[in-house]
Design a protein around this motif. Structure first.
Motif, PDB file in Angstrom:
ATOM      1  N   SER A  61      -1.392  -7.068   9.074  1.00  0.00           N
ATOM      2  CA  SER A  61      -0.463  -7.445   8.004  1.00  0.00           C
ATOM      3  C   SER A  61       0.949  -6.991   8.331  1.00  0.00           C
ATOM      4  O   SER A  61       1.929  -7.512   7.767  1.00  0.00           O
ATOM      5  CB  SER A  61      -0.906  -6.840   6.664  1.00  0.00           C
ATOM      6  N   LYS A  62       1.068  -6.011   9.249  1.00  0.00           N
ATOM      7  CA  LYS A  62       2.377  -5.464   9.613  1.00  0.00           C
ATOM      8  C   LYS A  62       2.749  -5.710  11.068  1.00  0.00           C
ATOM      9  O   LYS A  62       3.926  -5.594  11.429  1.00  0.00           O
ATOM     10  CB  LYS A  62       2.401  -3.947   9.354  1.00  0.00           C
ATOM     11  N   VAL A  63       1.799  -6.037  11.911  1.00  0.00           N
ATOM     12  CA  VAL A  63       2.056  -6.150  13.349  1.00  0.00           C
ATOM     13  C   VAL A  63       1.916  -7.604  13.785  1.00  0.00           C
ATOM     14  O   VAL A  63       0.875  -8.232  13.576  1.00  0.00           O
ATOM     15  CB  VAL A  63       1.100  -5.244  14.154  1.00  0.00           C
ATOM     16  N   ASP A  64       2.959  -8.115  14.420  1.00  0.00           N
ATOM     17  CA  ASP A  64       2.933  -9.506  14.879  1.00  0.00           C
ATOM     18  C   ASP A  64       2.133  -9.681  16.157  1.00  0.00           C
ATOM     19  O   ASP A  64       1.495 -10.717  16.358  1.00  0.00           O
ATOM     20  CB  ASP A  64       4.370  -9.996  15.103  1.00  0.00           C
ATOM     21  N   PHE A 225       0.347   2.459   5.963  1.00  0.00           N
ATOM     22  CA  PHE A 225       0.741   1.050   5.989  1.00  0.00           C
ATOM     23  C   PHE A 225       0.885   0.469   4.584  1.00  0.00           C
ATOM     24  O   PHE A 225       1.631  -0.478   4.373  1.00  0.00           O
ATOM     25  CB  PHE A 225      -0.273   0.238   6.794  1.00  0.00           C
ATOM     26  N   ASP A 226       0.163   1.032   3.615  1.00  0.00           N
ATOM     27  CA  ASP A 226       0.270   0.530   2.244  1.00  0.00           C
ATOM     28  C   ASP A 226       1.634   0.841   1.629  1.00  0.00           C
ATOM     29  O   ASP A 226       2.032   0.221   0.644  1.00  0.00           O
ATOM     30  CB  ASP A 226      -0.823   1.136   1.366  1.00  0.00           C
ATOM     31  N   LYS A 227       2.339   1.814   2.220  1.00  0.00           N
ATOM     32  CA  LYS A 227       3.641   2.214   1.681  1.00  0.00           C
ATOM     33  C   LYS A 227       4.808   1.676   2.507  1.00  0.00           C
ATOM     34  O   LYS A 227       5.963   2.034   2.256  1.00  0.00           O
ATOM     35  CB  LYS A 227       3.720   3.737   1.587  1.00  0.00           C
ATOM     36  N   LEU A 228       4.504   0.825   3.481  1.00  0.00           N
ATOM     37  CA  LEU A 228       5.560   0.192   4.274  1.00  0.00           C
ATOM     38  C   LEU A 228       6.071  -1.034   3.517  1.00  0.00           C
ATOM     39  O   LEU A 228       5.755  -2.173   3.853  1.00  0.00           O
ATOM     40  CB  LEU A 228       5.034  -0.216   5.650  1.00  0.00           C
ATOM     41  N   ASN A 229       6.849  -0.770   2.485  1.00  0.00           N
ATOM     42  CA  ASN A 229       7.279  -1.859   1.613  1.00  0.00           C
ATOM     43  C   ASN A 229       8.790  -1.973   1.472  1.00  0.00           C
ATOM     44  O   ASN A 229       9.281  -2.887   0.807  1.00  0.00           O
ATOM     45  CB  ASN A 229       6.669  -1.674   0.215  1.00  0.00           C
ATOM     46  N   SER A 230       9.529  -1.058   2.061  1.00  0.00           N
ATOM     47  CA  SER A 230      10.983  -1.098   1.910  1.00  0.00           C
ATOM     48  C   SER A 230      11.563  -2.233   2.747  1.00  0.00           C
ATOM     49  O   SER A 230      10.905  -2.760   3.658  1.00  0.00           O
ATOM     50  CB  SER A 230      11.600   0.230   2.368  1.00  0.00           C
ATOM     51  N   ARG A 235      11.723  -1.372  10.897  1.00  0.00           N
ATOM     52  CA  ARG A 235      12.398  -0.298  11.612  1.00  0.00           C
ATOM     53  C   ARG A 235      11.610   1.008  11.497  1.00  0.00           C
ATOM     54  O   ARG A 235      11.474   1.754  12.467  1.00  0.00           O
ATOM     55  CB  ARG A 235      13.807  -0.100  11.063  1.00  0.00           C
ATOM     56  N   GLU A 236      11.047   1.287  10.312  1.00  0.00           N
ATOM     57  CA  GLU A 236      10.243   2.497  10.114  1.00  0.00           C
ATOM     58  C   GLU A 236       9.031   2.487  11.045  1.00  0.00           C
ATOM     59  O   GLU A 236       8.682   3.509  11.649  1.00  0.00           O
ATOM     60  CB  GLU A 236       9.779   2.586   8.664  1.00  0.00           C
ATOM     61  N   LEU A 237       8.386   1.327  11.162  1.00  0.00           N
ATOM     62  CA  LEU A 237       7.225   1.211  12.042  1.00  0.00           C
ATOM     63  C   LEU A 237       7.635   1.405  13.493  1.00  0.00           C
ATOM     64  O   LEU A 237       6.965   2.118  14.254  1.00  0.00           O
ATOM     65  CB  LEU A 237       6.554  -0.149  11.850  1.00  0.00           C
TER      66      LEU A 237
END
Length: 272
Positions: A61-64, A225-230, A235-237
């Motif tokens: 969901s976060k990694v392409d 990963f559930d809090k990677l919403n900003s 950039r945080e990742l």
């Protein structure tokens, strides 16, 4: 380099290597296992299939794109739902993975169902070569090689290792200050990240050893990963993957030789 280029040039998230540890159980009892799996009891609870699915879903969901995505253990072929895990990840996310692999010690024959799923989703078996310490495995590696070739499944039998490294997990305690721990972390720069449901760990060994040896360390050393919403979550990742965090080190760096483990060679796969 590629994670940086992916972010700054293409606004994409790219990670070199990530693993899911489906079980901490192992078919061997290696004295210096880097995950301390020798301390895990045979009835230890594996990841459920739902947890494996949750881990893959959270990650992708976060990694392409990920260069290599690995199912590991322990010994992953002890995991009864490994074929289902391969099928789920392969059917949903194979186009986001360059190399989809399973790392095994080669002691267990894969089921026909697993072989079929691995062929369908182009899974690579990486077989660790412990035949110098355990000569009986030479025949097993030949049998597995024939089996993989007959079923059209890719595999690699690793080079016969000369030695392993002792990371010092069982006895090392640095009692170091923050500056020294940051130096240990920075010099190590391990590529072995792990996704565990919503928790993304920088070092799979730090997480597994802390749990398997019941060390009270590293409970919060992960990216949620559930809090990677900003708006700046990509950039945080990227910063996390590059080793930048508020603390600057992992609690388990207190118990690890890190990059200096090469100074502490030990026999390969010596059994307890």
């Amino acid at each position: 380099v590629f994670p940086v280029i992916a972010y700054f040039v293409f606004n994409k998230t790219y990670i070199n290597l990530t693993q899911i540890c489906v079980t901490e159980r192992c078919s061997l009892k290696c004295k210096k296992c880097a995950h301390a799996c020798y301390a895990v009891k045979a009835d230890n609870q594996d990841f459920t299939l739902e947890q494996v699915k949750r881990s893959a879903d959270a990650f992708f969901s976060k990694v392409d794109y990920v260069f290599e995505f690995v199912l590991i253990g322990g010994e992953p072929l002890l995991y009864r739902q490994l074929a289902e895990a391969v099928e789920y990840i392969g059917s949903k996310y194979r186009d986001k993975i360059n190399i989809f692999s399973i790392t095994t010690n080669g002691t267990i024959r894969p089921s026909d169902r697993l072989l079929s799923s691995c062929k369908r989703h182009d899974v690579l078996f990486r077989i660790s070569n412990y035949s110098k310490q355990l000569p009986r495995l030479e025949k097993q590696y030949r049998v597995l090689s024939e089996l993989f070739e007959q079923n059209g499944v890719r595999y690699i039998v690793g080079a016969q290792d000369i030695s392993w490294m002792d990371y010092g997990f069982e006895y090392l305690e640095r009692n170091a200050d923050e500056k020294e721990l940051i130096n240990v972390f920075d010099s190590c720069d391990t590529p072995c990240h792990e996704i565990r449901e919503n928790r993304f760990y920088f070092c799979v060994m730090a997480r597994s050893v802390a749990e398997n040896l019941s060390k009270n360390a590293g409970h919060d050393d992960y990216l949620d990963f559930d809090k990677l919403n900003s708006p700046e979550w990509k950039r945080e990742l990227l910063e996390f993957v590059l080793g930048y965090s508020e603390k600057g080190y992992l609690d388990m760096c207190n118990y690890c030789y890190g990059a200096e483990c090469y100074k502490h060679p030990v026999p390969v796969a010596e059994q307890l």
